[in-house]
Write a protein that holds these residues in place. Structure first.
Motif, short mmCIF file in Angstrom:
data_model
loop_
_atom_site.label_atom_id
_atom_site.label_comp_id
_atom_site.label_asym_id
_atom_site.label_seq_id
_atom_site.Cartn_x
_atom_site.Cartn_y
_atom_site.Cartn_z
N GLY A 243 0.74 -1.21 -0.20
CA GLY A 243 0.03 -0.10 -0.05
C GLY A 243 0.83 1.21 -0.17
N THR A 244 0.57 2.11 1.13
CA THR A 244 1.45 3.29 1.05
C THR A 244 2.45 3.19 2.09
OG1 THR A 244 -0.34 4.38 2.64
CG2 THR A 244 -0.67 4.63 0.33
N THR A 245 2.68 2.19 2.79
CA THR A 245 3.74 1.85 3.69
C THR A 245 4.82 0.84 3.24
OG1 THR A 245 2.56 0.01 4.76
CG2 THR A 245 2.33 2.50 5.55
N PHE A 246 5.78 0.67 4.09
CA PHE A 246 6.82 -0.29 3.67
C PHE A 246 7.32 -1.05 4.99
CE2 PHE A 246 9.36 3.24 4.15
CZ PHE A 246 10.58 2.92 4.79
N SER A 247 8.02 -2.21 5.01
CA SER A 247 8.73 -2.64 6.09
C SER A 247 10.14 -2.87 5.52
CB SER A 247 7.98 -4.14 6.35
OG SER A 247 7.91 -5.09 5.12
N LYS A 248 11.02 -2.86 6.52
CA LYS A 248 12.34 -3.19 6.12
C LYS A 248 13.13 -4.09 6.92
CE LYS A 248 13.52 0.45 9.56
NZ LYS A 248 14.06 1.61 10.18
N SER A 249 14.10 -4.55 6.26
CA SER A 249 14.91 -5.89 7.12
C SER A 249 15.82 -5.15 7.92
CB SER A 249 15.75 -6.58 5.83
OG SER A 249 16.71 -5.79 5.27
N ALA A 250 16.48 -5.88 8.57
CA ALA A 250 17.93 -5.72 9.35
C ALA A 250 18.90 -5.17 8.19
CB ALA A 250 18.34 -6.58 10.33
N ALA A 251 19.87 -4.27 8.88
CA ALA A 251 20.99 -4.09 7.89
C ALA A 251 21.75 -5.19 7.63
CB ALA A 251 21.76 -2.92 8.64
N ILE A 252 22.07 -5.21 6.27
CA ILE A 252 23.17 -6.24 5.80
C ILE A 252 24.40 -5.52 5.23
CG2 ILE A 252 23.22 -7.89 4.13
CD1 ILE A 252 20.29 -8.21 3.97
N LEU A 253 25.61 -5.83 5.95
CA LEU A 253 26.90 -5.35 5.66
C LEU A 253 27.26 -5.76 4.28
CD1 LEU A 253 29.30 -3.69 6.40
CD2 LEU A 253 30.05 -5.64 7.46
N PHE A 254 27.47 -4.90 3.37
CA PHE A 254 28.31 -5.36 2.07
C PHE A 254 29.58 -5.10 1.79
CE2 PHE A 254 26.46 -1.76 0.42
CZ PHE A 254 27.33 -1.05 -0.53
N SER A 255 30.07 -4.15 2.55
CA SER A 255 31.31 -3.63 2.54
C SER A 255 31.81 -2.63 3.57
CB SER A 255 31.70 -3.17 1.23
OG SER A 255 33.02 -2.56 0.77
N GLY A 256 33.00 -2.63 4.07
CA GLY A 256 33.43 -1.74 5.06
C GLY A 256 34.01 -0.39 3.90
N ALA A 257 33.70 0.75 4.26
CA ALA A 257 34.11 1.82 3.78
C ALA A 257 33.85 2.13 2.30
CB ALA A 257 35.86 2.13 4.20
N ALA A 258 32.69 1.97 2.02
CA ALA A 258 32.14 2.08 0.33
C ALA A 258 31.67 3.51 0.12
CB ALA A 258 31.13 0.99 0.23
N ARG A 259 31.78 4.18 -1.01
CA ARG A 259 31.40 5.28 -1.43
C ARG A 259 30.90 5.33 -2.93
NH1 ARG A 259 36.24 9.60 -0.17
NH2 ARG A 259 37.70 8.69 -1.77
N TYR A 260 30.27 6.22 -3.12
CA TYR A 260 29.86 6.44 -4.74
C TYR A 260 29.24 4.90 -5.14
CZ TYR A 260 33.28 10.20 -4.35
OH TYR A 260 33.99 11.32 -4.02
#
Length: 302
Positions: A243-260
């Motif tokens: 609908g107009t809301t959402f649920s979210k998972s726990a955070a999943i780490l994919f990399s240390g110190a990532a940018r861009y």
């Protein structure tokens, strides 16, 4: 392009079967180039200037109904207003109509996506004139766009990053943005060029500008990739719209110190591909694949 470039963004033109790269050139103006993929090789057409203005934050989207590429951007030569231009791909070239403003406020950190159900380009941006976070939708006709009324979906502060993706199963647009020191997300309902915004929910505390979101059609989930504050580790949040809301998972780490961070969906292999600069690994360009079903990934430098 042999010159220094910034703000490179890519969109796929499914009608032409080509990619279009929009970017800021070394002279600060806006350029686009058509890319053709053959196997593991990429060839490029001629670089085409679409604006001589001092440009920032170009964001291209593909209008699959009209077969057009729309680029929205911050026009630093005209009071930093939000501008757009419509392009048409033919072979390995792209031609453009005339650029025009879609608002008259200081508009920065633009992001955009296309909503095929409403037939509209949906744009998120920070309004630094009135200190609001804004969204607006527009319908393409030829080489012009008819814009609806801009909506201030968050009036606490202007958004510093805007990443949007469309959910075809729910017929909703998902917006992820940073306001002050927190990354938020919300569901947008688009009808024609009218936008109704759902309630914001926070994802993570962050003062960084690396946010990307893409829809995983197999898992029917939004995959939000965010650079968190502090050490700047890269995290994934799986968001399910209802609908107009959402649920979210726990955070999943994919990399240390990532940018861009940038991401896209590989429909052939049913995986999300995430590309980023790995700061802890000599700032190499790095990519990984991610499968929400198994929350698995593998990464490799490029």
């Amino acid at each position: 392009q042999s010159a220094d470039t910034q703000f490179e963004k890519v969109v796929f033109d499914s009608t032409a079967g080509k990619f279009v790269v929009a970017y800021k050139n070394s002279d600060n103006s806006g350029y686009a180039v058509v890319a053709t993929v053959s196997g593991t090789s990429v060839s490029f057409g001629s670089n085409v200037q679409f604006t001589s203005a001092n440009l920032d934050y170009p964001s291209p989207v593909y209008d699959s109904v009209n077969g057009k590429v729309v680029i929205v951007y911050q026009n630093g030569s005209v009071s930093d207003y939000g501008y757009y231009i419509v392009g048409t791909v033919s072979g390995t070239s792209i031609s453009f109509g005339s650029e025009a403003a879609f608002n008259s406020v200081f508009s920065s950190y633009l992001g955009a996506t296309y909503d095929p159900t409403s037939g509209s380009v949906v744009v998120g941006y920070g309004d630094f004139t009135n200190n609001n976070s804004m969204v607006i939708a527009g319908a393409v006709s030829g080489t012009s766009v008819s814009w609806g009324t801009a909506v201030a979906h968050d009036t606490v502060n202007p958004s510093y990053v805007n990443a949007l993706a469309y959910d075809p199963d729910q017929n909703k647009t998902f917006l992820v943005y940073r306001r002050s020191t927190t990354v938020y997300a919300k569901v947008l309902t688009v009808s024609g060029t009218t936008i109704t915004a759902g309630t914001a929910d926070s994802l993570v505390a962050s003062t960084n500008d690396s946010i990307s979101v893409t829809y995983h059609a197999g898992a029917k989930k939004m995959v939000a990739s965010v650079r968190q504050g502090g050490g700047g580790d890269g995290y994934i949040y799986l968001c399910t719209i209802s609908g107009t809301t959402f649920s979210k998972s726990a955070a999943i780490l994919f990399s240390g110190a990532a940018r861009y961070i940038s991401s896209t969906y590989d429909s052939t292999n049913a995986k999300v591909v995430i590309a980023y600069e790995s700061i802890n690994n000599s700032s190499y360009g790095t990519a990984l694949t991610f499968n929400p079903t198994y929350t698995s990934s593998n990464s490799a430098d490029f």
